[in-house]
Design an enzyme around this catalytic site. Structure first.
Site, PDB file in Angstrom:
ATOM      1  N   ASN A 171       0.862  -1.181   0.000  1.00 43.38           N
ATOM      2  CA  ASN A 171       0.000   0.000   0.000  1.00 43.38           C
ATOM      3  C   ASN A 171       0.897   1.229   0.000  1.00 43.38           C
ATOM      4  O   ASN A 171       1.907   1.290   0.710  1.00 43.38           O
ATOM      5  CB  ASN A 171      -0.902   0.037   1.236  1.00 43.38           C
ATOM      6  CG  ASN A 171      -1.782   1.277   1.255  1.00 43.38           C
ATOM      7  OD1 ASN A 171      -2.790   1.349   0.573  1.00 43.38           O
ATOM      8  ND2 ASN A 171      -1.377   2.276   2.040  1.00 43.38           N
ATOM      9  N   ARG A 176       0.770  12.260   7.050  1.00 44.46           N
ATOM     10  CA  ARG A 176       1.639  13.192   7.767  1.00 44.46           C
ATOM     11  C   ARG A 176       2.462  12.453   8.821  1.00 44.46           C
ATOM     12  O   ARG A 176       1.957  11.554   9.500  1.00 44.46           O
ATOM     13  CB  ARG A 176       0.793  14.259   8.455  1.00 44.46           C
ATOM     14  CG  ARG A 176       1.609  15.401   9.085  1.00 44.46           C
ATOM     15  CD  ARG A 176       0.768  16.231  10.014  1.00 44.46           C
ATOM     16  NE  ARG A 176       0.424  15.510  11.235  1.00 44.46           N
ATOM     17  CZ  ARG A 176      -0.787  15.490  11.776  1.00 44.46           C
ATOM     18  NH1 ARG A 176      -1.787  16.133  11.208  1.00 44.46           N
ATOM     19  NH2 ARG A 176      -1.005  14.832  12.896  1.00 44.46           N
ATOM     20  N   TRP A 189      -2.525   8.434  10.437  1.00 50.88           N
ATOM     21  CA  TRP A 189      -3.385   7.928   9.369  1.00 50.88           C
ATOM     22  C   TRP A 189      -4.735   7.547   9.936  1.00 50.88           C
ATOM     23  O   TRP A 189      -4.870   7.192  11.097  1.00 50.88           O
ATOM     24  CB  TRP A 189      -2.750   6.755   8.631  1.00 50.88           C
ATOM     25  CG  TRP A 189      -2.222   5.637   9.493  1.00 50.88           C
ATOM     26  CD1 TRP A 189      -2.708   5.183  10.690  1.00 50.88           C
ATOM     27  CD2 TRP A 189      -1.083   4.817   9.204  1.00 50.88           C
ATOM     28  NE1 TRP A 189      -1.969   4.137  11.169  1.00 50.88           N
ATOM     29  CE2 TRP A 189      -0.953   3.886  10.267  1.00 50.88           C
ATOM     30  CE3 TRP A 189      -0.173   4.745   8.151  1.00 50.88           C
ATOM     31  CZ2 TRP A 189       0.040   2.921  10.318  1.00 50.88           C
ATOM     32  CZ3 TRP A 189       0.832   3.793   8.209  1.00 50.88           C
ATOM     33  CH2 TRP A 189       0.933   2.902   9.269  1.00 50.88           C
ATOM     34  N   LEU A 190      -5.776   7.650   9.100  1.00 49.47           N
ATOM     35  CA  LEU A 190      -7.108   7.244   9.521  1.00 49.47           C
ATOM     36  C   LEU A 190      -7.190   5.726   9.584  1.00 49.47           C
ATOM     37  O   LEU A 190      -6.484   5.019   8.863  1.00 49.47           O
ATOM     38  CB  LEU A 190      -8.155   7.790   8.542  1.00 49.47           C
ATOM     39  CG  LEU A 190      -8.256   9.311   8.426  1.00 49.47           C
ATOM     40  CD1 LEU A 190      -9.235   9.702   7.323  1.00 49.47           C
ATOM     41  CD2 LEU A 190      -8.668   9.936   9.751  1.00 49.47           C
ATOM     42  N   ARG A 193      -7.450   3.601   6.374  1.00 52.29           N
ATOM     43  CA  ARG A 193      -6.391   3.638   5.369  1.00 52.29           C
ATOM     44  C   ARG A 193      -5.613   2.331   5.327  1.00 52.29           C
ATOM     45  O   ARG A 193      -5.559   1.565   6.281  1.00 52.29           O
ATOM     46  CB  ARG A 193      -5.445   4.805   5.619  1.00 52.29           C
ATOM     47  CG  ARG A 193      -6.115   6.173   5.576  1.00 52.29           C
ATOM     48  CD  ARG A 193      -6.834   6.415   4.270  1.00 52.29           C
ATOM     49  NE  ARG A 193      -7.374   7.770   4.168  1.00 52.29           N
ATOM     50  CZ  ARG A 193      -8.260   8.151   3.271  1.00 52.29           C
ATOM     51  NH1 ARG A 193      -8.718   7.281   2.395  1.00 52.29           N
ATOM     52  NH2 ARG A 193      -8.707   9.391   3.246  1.00 52.29           N
ATOM     53  N   GLY A 194      -4.959   2.111   4.183  1.00 56.11           N
ATOM     54  CA  GLY A 194      -4.249   0.859   3.975  1.00 56.11           C
ATOM     55  C   GLY A 194      -3.153   0.604   4.985  1.00 56.11           C
ATOM     56  O   GLY A 194      -2.980  -0.526   5.459  1.00 56.11           O
ATOM     57  N   GLU A 235      -0.830   0.904  -6.330  1.00 52.67           N
ATOM     58  CA  GLU A 235      -0.552   2.307  -6.661  1.00 52.67           C
ATOM     59  C   GLU A 235       0.571   2.412  -7.694  1.00 52.67           C
ATOM     60  O   GLU A 235       0.607   3.356  -8.484  1.00 52.67           O
ATOM     61  CB  GLU A 235      -0.184   3.093  -5.402  1.00 52.67           C
ATOM     62  CG  GLU A 235      -1.355   3.416  -4.491  1.00 52.67           C
ATOM     63  CD  GLU A 235      -1.714   2.290  -3.530  1.00 52.67           C
ATOM     64  OE1 GLU A 235      -2.644   2.460  -2.734  1.00 52.67           O
ATOM     65  OE2 GLU A 235      -1.055   1.215  -3.585  1.00 52.67           O
ATOM     66  N   ASP A 284      -4.639  21.673   9.850  1.00 49.95           N
ATOM     67  CA  ASP A 284      -5.052  20.682   8.865  1.00 49.95           C
ATOM     68  C   ASP A 284      -5.900  21.321   7.771  1.00 49.95           C
ATOM     69  O   ASP A 284      -6.119  22.529   7.757  1.00 49.95           O
ATOM     70  CB  ASP A 284      -5.786  19.510   9.529  1.00 49.95           C
ATOM     71  CG  ASP A 284      -7.083  19.919  10.207  1.00 49.95           C
ATOM     72  OD1 ASP A 284      -7.867  20.663   9.586  1.00 49.95           O
ATOM     73  OD2 ASP A 284      -7.327  19.495  11.355  1.00 49.95           O
TER      74      ASP A 284
END
Length: 502
Positions: A171, A176, A189-190, A193-194, A235, A284
């Site tokens: 991934n 950030r 990361w959320l 997310r990967g 990607e 942000d």
């Protein structure tokens, strides 16, 4: 076409879209302040050649206009991005061709996929210099701190590369990172997310998660990493499809991961599941400082870089920012994909001022009652990135969705708030959005600003005002005869109508 950062910088310089700054500048606040002023005016990219406390130059604002984003994608106009979107839509939901021409088009796309396969570089430029052990010091990187309330120095445009420990699928995300010590950073990361998914899988198996950060890559690869569309392709393959040829990858020195061979810098490390440190606050994309969150700690063991490397950076904040320009370009790429999933959608637009995804404007070819509501509901579930879209405004196909004056007119003249506004409560919400009562949980609003048809209304809708076509044609012919030839009626300055757009 440029396939590394240096090639893209050369293109910008040749086209008068880069300024070199030799004066001494501070990466703490000053670089961001200069760049922000340029971004507000659509100014050129900047290359700071004399950075306080660092021996590397800093590039910023390279993707600060949609025009430069198009150049990075080897295109000249935003409309061309929709051609790329059509190609991706064919891969996402391939349909049996009904005509020879359709079969040929699909064959071309499959050939593009073959050409897009990544290659391997065994003597990569990104490993011309290798630093390990005590030689590794992240403080030597010219990391910026954009805002006075930020907790520390950050990496913003690094490709964060991880791998699924079960399937081996990589991934590539853009997250950030905050500097914590000379060899550690936290990554934000959320959970969807990967990288976060890979960390959870590693934790379940009692393993560390290997991480590589590629800094200063071809902007086209950054665009590919920022394209969260549900296609079962890596990607790297996306970047190859974007660029027309495969990305050259190199194997890392200390972790089992691959990175773009022409990266300016590469950081290699691991995350031990459960090892976290406070991350934030930082300014942000919402235009506010985010909160402090316990975030995974990355321990770096190796840094490699090119000879005389260039450090590429950016920063978030209220638009216009580089991330907003990227979102505008991605909007064009999404459009054909969205049309394929929601057939009634003619066009859609994510205004930059709405933080690139908080509000969407959709135009539809309306054919039956309730269709606008159906289109809004379908939009929210069409692609993952639309999960956090708070407002969806649906208008008729004859409304120019990129003209806010036309959209406001449609809302004002066609909406009864009781009938045409609907709200979905308690849906997933962006944790950086403070507008909700509960962080991570909030509502969504749909607005049907289309012309109503029975049984949506029980009375006839008024006929729209239009010029008489014969008279309009006559006036067009006689324009010079009226003595008005020097008055060219094109795009009107909105400030003439009471707006204050500076």
């Amino acid at each position: 076409m440029a396939r590394d950062l240096r090639g893209f910088i050369k293109i910008l310089e040749e086209r008068g879209q880069l300024r070199r700054i030799s004066a001494l500048v501070d990466p703490d606040l000053e670089i961001a302040e200069i760049s922000n002023r340029m971004l507000q005016k659509g100014g050129p990219g900047l290359l700071f050649e004399n950075v306080k406390g660092a021996s590397f130059p800093v590039a910023v604002n390279l993707m600060g206009t949609v025009e430069r984003i198009c150049w990075a994608m080897n295109m000249q106009h935003p409309e061309e991005l929709e051609t790329l979107g059509k190609k991706l839509s064919m891969l996402q939901q391939p349909k049996p061709p009904k005509k020879i021409s359709q079969a040929i088009d699909f064959g071309k796309v499959l050939f593009d996929v073959v050409k897009a396969k990544p290659g391997r570089d065994f003597f990569p430029a990104c490993q011309q210099v290798v630093l390990q052990g005590n030689d590794l010091d992240l403080n030597k990187l010219p990391l910026i701190r954009p805002y006075i309330g930020d907790a520390g120095k950050i990496i913003t445009l690094g490709l964060v590369i991880t791998k699924d420990c079960e399937t081996g699928t990589p991934n590539v995300g853009v997250y950030r990172l905050q500097l914590q010590s000379k060899n550690t950073m936290t990554v934000h990361w959320l959970s969807v997310r990967g990288g976060a998914r890979h960390l959870r899988k590693a934790a379940e198996r009692g393993k560390k998660l290997e991480v590589a950060i590629a800094l200063g890559v071809d902007p086209l690869i950054i665009m590919a990493a920022a394209t969260p569309i549900p296609v079962d392709l890596s990607e790297w393959l996306f970047a190859g499809l974007y660029g027309g040829s495969g990305v050259q990858l190199a194997k890392c020195k200390t972790v089992d991961l691959e990175v773009p061979a022409d990266s300016e810098f590469v950081l290699e490390g691991t995350i031990t599941p459960g090892e976290v440190l406070p991350d934030g606050p930082f300014g942000d994309h919402m235009g506010y400082y985010g909160g402090v969150e316990d975030s995974p700690l990355v321990r770096f063991e190796c840094m490699t870089h090119r000879k005389n490397p260039i450090y590429l950076t950016t920063f978030s904040g209220r638009p216009p920012k580089e991330e907003a320009m990227m979102a505008i370009a991605l909007n064009r790429i999404y459009t054909p994909i969205l049309r394929q999933q929601v057939s009634e959608i003619v066009d859609f637009f994510l205004p930059m001022e709405a933080l690139s995804y908080k509000a969407a404007i959709i135009s539809i070819d309306k054919a039956y009652p309730g269709q606008a509501r159906r289109a809004a509901l379908a939009f929210w579930s069409a692609l993952p990135q639309f999960t956090y879209t708070k407002f969806v405004i649906v208008v008729d196909k004859d409304i120019n969705i990129r003209d806010p004056r036309q959209v406001v007119w449609a809302i004002s003249s066609k909406v009864d708030p009781v009938r045409d506004v609907f709200i979905l409560p308690n849906t997933p919400f962006d944790t950086l959005d403070f507008a909700s009562e509960k962080i991570g949980l909030g509502g969504r609003m749909g607005i049907d600003a289309t012309t109503k048809i029975p049984p949506e209304t029980d009375h006839e809708w008024g006929s729209p005002l239009e010029s008489d076509p014969e008279v309009a044609a006559m006036v067009e012919r006689r324009w010079a005869e009226y003595g008005l030839a020097e008055l060219q009626l094109g795009e009107v300055d909105p400030n003439l109508f009471g707006y204050d757009m500076r």
